[in-house]
Motif scaffolding. Structure first.
Motif, PDB file in Angstrom:
ATOM      1  N   ILE A 182       2.920 -29.507 -74.281  1.00 45.41           N
ATOM      2  CA  ILE A 182       1.891 -28.307 -73.102  1.00 45.41           C
ATOM      3  C   ILE A 182       2.651 -29.279 -71.745  1.00 45.41           C
ATOM      4  O   ILE A 182       2.649 -30.065 -71.041  1.00 45.41           O
ATOM      5  CB  ILE A 182       1.007 -28.293 -72.839  1.00 45.41           C
ATOM      6  N   ASP A 183       3.459 -28.254 -70.807  1.00 40.25           N
ATOM      7  CA  ASP A 183       4.218 -28.295 -69.309  1.00 40.25           C
ATOM      8  C   ASP A 183       3.211 -28.518 -68.397  1.00 40.25           C
ATOM      9  O   ASP A 183       2.122 -28.844 -68.808  1.00 40.25           O
ATOM     10  CB  ASP A 183       4.961 -26.772 -69.347  1.00 40.25           C
ATOM     11  N   GLY A 184       3.706 -29.479 -67.769  1.00 43.31           N
ATOM     12  CA  GLY A 184       2.946 -30.249 -66.832  1.00 43.31           C
ATOM     13  C   GLY A 184       2.004 -28.916 -66.053  1.00 43.31           C
ATOM     14  O   GLY A 184       1.183 -29.189 -65.753  1.00 43.31           O
ATOM     15  N   ASP A 185       2.542 -27.538 -66.276  1.00 47.64           N
ATOM     16  CA  ASP A 185       1.639 -26.512 -65.370  1.00 47.64           C
ATOM     17  C   ASP A 185       0.642 -25.802 -66.335  1.00 47.64           C
ATOM     18  O   ASP A 185       0.183 -24.692 -65.962  1.00 47.64           O
ATOM     19  CB  ASP A 185       2.527 -26.329 -64.271  1.00 47.64           C
ATOM     20  N   GLY A 186       1.049 -26.394 -67.582  1.00 49.61           N
ATOM     21  CA  GLY A 186       0.375 -25.644 -68.883  1.00 49.61           C
ATOM     22  C   GLY A 186      -0.952 -25.864 -69.179  1.00 49.61           C
ATOM     23  O   GLY A 186      -1.783 -26.975 -68.971  1.00 49.61           O
ATOM     24  N   GLN A 187      -1.910 -24.900 -69.792  1.00 51.52           N
ATOM     25  CA  GLN A 187      -3.511 -25.167 -69.996  1.00 51.52           C
ATOM     26  C   GLN A 187      -3.784 -24.061 -71.120  1.00 51.52           C
ATOM     27  O   GLN A 187      -3.825 -23.302 -71.018  1.00 51.52           O
ATOM     28  CB  GLN A 187      -4.545 -24.732 -69.189  1.00 51.52           C
ATOM     29  N   GLY A 188      -3.943 -24.797 -72.183  1.00 53.71           N
ATOM     30  CA  GLY A 188      -3.968 -24.304 -73.673  1.00 53.71           C
ATOM     31  C   GLY A 188      -5.021 -23.954 -73.473  1.00 53.71           C
ATOM     32  O   GLY A 188      -6.970 -24.131 -73.511  1.00 53.71           O
ATOM     33  N   SER A 189      -6.123 -22.923 -74.589  1.00 55.97           N
ATOM     34  CA  SER A 189      -6.771 -22.128 -74.772  1.00 55.97           C
ATOM     35  C   SER A 189      -7.890 -23.115 -75.448  1.00 55.97           C
ATOM     36  O   SER A 189      -7.078 -23.905 -76.425  1.00 55.97           O
ATOM     37  CB  SER A 189      -7.075 -20.724 -75.552  1.00 55.97           C
ATOM     38  N   GLU A 190      -9.167 -22.980 -75.437  1.00 56.54           N
ATOM     39  CA  GLU A 190     -10.046 -24.282 -76.410  1.00 56.54           C
ATOM     40  C   GLU A 190      -9.876 -23.966 -77.725  1.00 56.54           C
ATOM     41  O   GLU A 190      -9.833 -25.397 -78.170  1.00 56.54           O
ATOM     42  CB  GLU A 190     -11.782 -23.698 -75.690  1.00 56.54           C
ATOM     43  N   ASN A 191      -9.108 -22.920 -77.902  1.00 54.88           N
ATOM     44  CA  ASN A 191      -8.703 -22.496 -79.500  1.00 54.88           C
ATOM     45  C   ASN A 191      -7.848 -22.675 -80.067  1.00 54.88           C
ATOM     46  O   ASN A 191      -7.381 -22.843 -81.407  1.00 54.88           O
ATOM     47  CB  ASN A 191      -9.826 -21.707 -80.384  1.00 54.88           C
ATOM     48  N   ILE A 192      -6.975 -23.552 -79.263  1.00 52.82           N
ATOM     49  CA  ILE A 192      -5.764 -23.784 -79.821  1.00 52.82           C
ATOM     50  C   ILE A 192      -5.002 -24.857 -80.652  1.00 52.82           C
ATOM     51  O   ILE A 192      -4.556 -24.506 -81.928  1.00 52.82           O
ATOM     52  CB  ILE A 192      -4.802 -23.907 -78.500  1.00 52.82           C
TER      53      ILE A 192
ATOM     54  N   ALA B  35      -4.136 -17.807 -79.943  1.00 53.10           N
ATOM     55  CA  ALA B  35      -4.278 -18.813 -79.045  1.00 53.10           C
ATOM     56  C   ALA B  35      -3.299 -18.853 -78.120  1.00 53.10           C
ATOM     57  O   ALA B  35      -2.001 -18.009 -78.420  1.00 53.10           O
ATOM     58  CB  ALA B  35      -4.463 -20.529 -80.053  1.00 53.10           C
ATOM     59  N   SER B  36      -3.372 -19.483 -77.084  1.00 56.03           N
ATOM     60  CA  SER B  36      -2.581 -19.096 -75.658  1.00 56.03           C
ATOM     61  C   SER B  36      -2.508 -20.544 -74.678  1.00 56.03           C
ATOM     62  O   SER B  36      -3.209 -21.551 -75.162  1.00 56.03           O
ATOM     63  CB  SER B  36      -2.712 -17.734 -75.284  1.00 56.03           C
TER      64      SER B  36
END
Length: 442
Positions: free
Chosen positions: A157-167, A270-271
């Motif tokens: 996950i990149d420095g500006d990334g945020q994963g969805s709760e279900n990832i 998921a995203s």
């Protein structure tokens, strides 16, 4: 050039021009027909009783001067939860940051957070080398703990990334099938309140998503720099440095996996969200780097042709992806050249045969305008149907701006050609935008 040759040239030109909207219609059909469920049905059947489910997750966050966003990224990563009994940890690779990134990270006290600091001269050798250092560290810890590497999954996950709760749950579902060695989740844009952000979300949330779903059906899924997940055992088959110094190290990693016969799946269930680049100059620089990296990966064409593991239809799709920057550059020159020749002929009183009058020139321009506008409008409708989280006025505005966005991409392709020909490889980091702080997990 004879009249017959001119007409043949004109027909060929229109065929090339119309190939884009025709391809768009095919992809839109795919996006609406399957809507992220086609592979889910296949996987659910194939993994019934499968024992490949991961037991441990490592989320690597590569960080170089990420003080504006890294606290939110780490907090979001620590909030991710896998299925019951699944352990997840976060490893931040501080790749020689000289801003406040070290201080921001030091202020985060959490038992599942690990921080690796790379100092010069090892640091700043590219994202690939930072990921390789983190991968080797995880391999060492995995061996020391006596864990099975096929049960350990490494996510980026990149420095500006945020994963969805279900990832993590979704990746676990896909990887219940032991044949799946890697997975890619959908990418979305967070700051899509700005026009350039909305256009980039149209690109990722609709167009790239449709392409990846099609690749999923053809077993040619490509890995992205953000939101990729790989079994540790899969990475270990690629040696001590799975990621290369290529400018698109993620794409090269995916190609190497395909050549090794590794199954890669894609899911839009998921995203991971990231920031859009909302400055035209910086966006052009980013797309130039991507195009140059794409060109660097063309060296794999021979091995793809020779590989018995790559099906012919999958090979055709990979070739399209690898060769598209070159084809776009050539086609653009031909179309612009044709338009200039037609205009010049009319101005000097010697019209070329397939643009004999001003009316014919106007008709050609009308066709060009319709062909370039139609795909974006279609993708706006797909985006609205798939996500429904943006109003139609904003998406239609993004659709109308999409042709200009593509022109920017073509300019980036030509810049990439020049950089590749001159051997230039160095790149400045993409700047981040400050965001409202998120609450850290307990």
């Amino acid at each position: 050039m004879t009249a017959s040759d001119s007409w043949q040239f004109a027909v060929a030109g229109y065929a090339v021009l119309l190939a884009w909207p025709i391809t768009t219609v095919v992809l839109v059909w795919f996006a609406l027909r399957y809507h992220g469920t086609h592979r889910a049905k296949v996987v659910n059947r194939s993994v019934a009783g499968g024992n490949g489910r991961p037991e441990h997750f490592w989320i690597i966050v590569p960080a170089l001067n990420e003080e504006a966003v890294v606290a939110n990224t780490v907090g979001a990563a620590l909030n991710l939860r896998g299925p019951a009994g699944t352990l997840s940890r976060v490893l931040v690779v501080d790749d020689g940051s000289d801003d406040r990134t070290p201080e921001v990270l030091a202020a985060i006290d959490h038992p599942r957070l690990h921080i690796m600091r790379r100092d010069l001269p090892e640091a700043r050798q590219g994202k690939g080398e930072a990921l390789n250092a983190a991968y080797r560290h995880i391999s060492m810890l995995t061996a020391q703990a006596g864990m099975a590497p096929e049960k350990v999954v490494v996510g980026i996950i990149d420095g500006d990334g945020q994963g969805s709760e279900n990832i993590l749950v979704e990746v676990s579902r896909l990887m219940r099938d032991e044949r799946v060695g890697a997975a890619q989740v959908q990418v979305r844009i967070r700051n899509r309140n700005r026009l350039l952000g909305a256009v980039q979300d149209l690109e990722f949330g609709a167009i790239v998503d449709a392409c990846q779903n099609m690749r999923d059906a053809l077993d040619t899924v490509g890995l992205g720099g953000n939101g990729q997940f790989s079994r540790l055992s899969t990475l270990q088959t690629l040696g001590a440095a799975p990621w290369s110094s290529c400018l698109v190290e993620d794409m090269e990693l995916g190609l190497r996996m395909h050549l090794n016969g590794v199954g890669i799946r894609y899911t839009s269930r998921a995203s991971v969200t990231q920031q859009a680049v909302v400055d035209v100059r910086r966006l052009t620089r980013q797309r130039t780097r991507w195009a140059q990296g794409n060109m660097q990966c063309a060296r794999y064409l021979g091995r793809l042709f020779e590989s018995p593991r790559v099906a012919r239809i999958a090979l055709a799709e990979m070739l399209h992806y690898l060769l598209s920057p070159w084809a776009n550059a050539i086609v653009t020159v031909l179309l612009i050249g044709t338009g200039i020749a037609g205009l010049g002929g009319l101005l000097v009183g010697h019209p070329i045969v397939f643009i004999p009058t001003w009316a014919a020139l106007a008709e050609s321009l009308g066709v060009w305008l319709g062909v370039t506008t139609f795909p974006g409008l279609l993708w706006a409708l797909v985006h609205r149907r798939k996500h429904g989280d943006e109003g139609m006025p904003r998406m239609l505005t993004a659709a109308l701006a999409y042709p200009a966005f593509l022109v920017l991409g073509l300019a980036a392709t030509y810049r990439a050609l020049g950089r590749q020909a001159s051997g230039r490889q160095a790149w400045a980091k993409t700047e981040r935008l400050a965001e409202e702080p998120l609450a850290l997990p307990a």
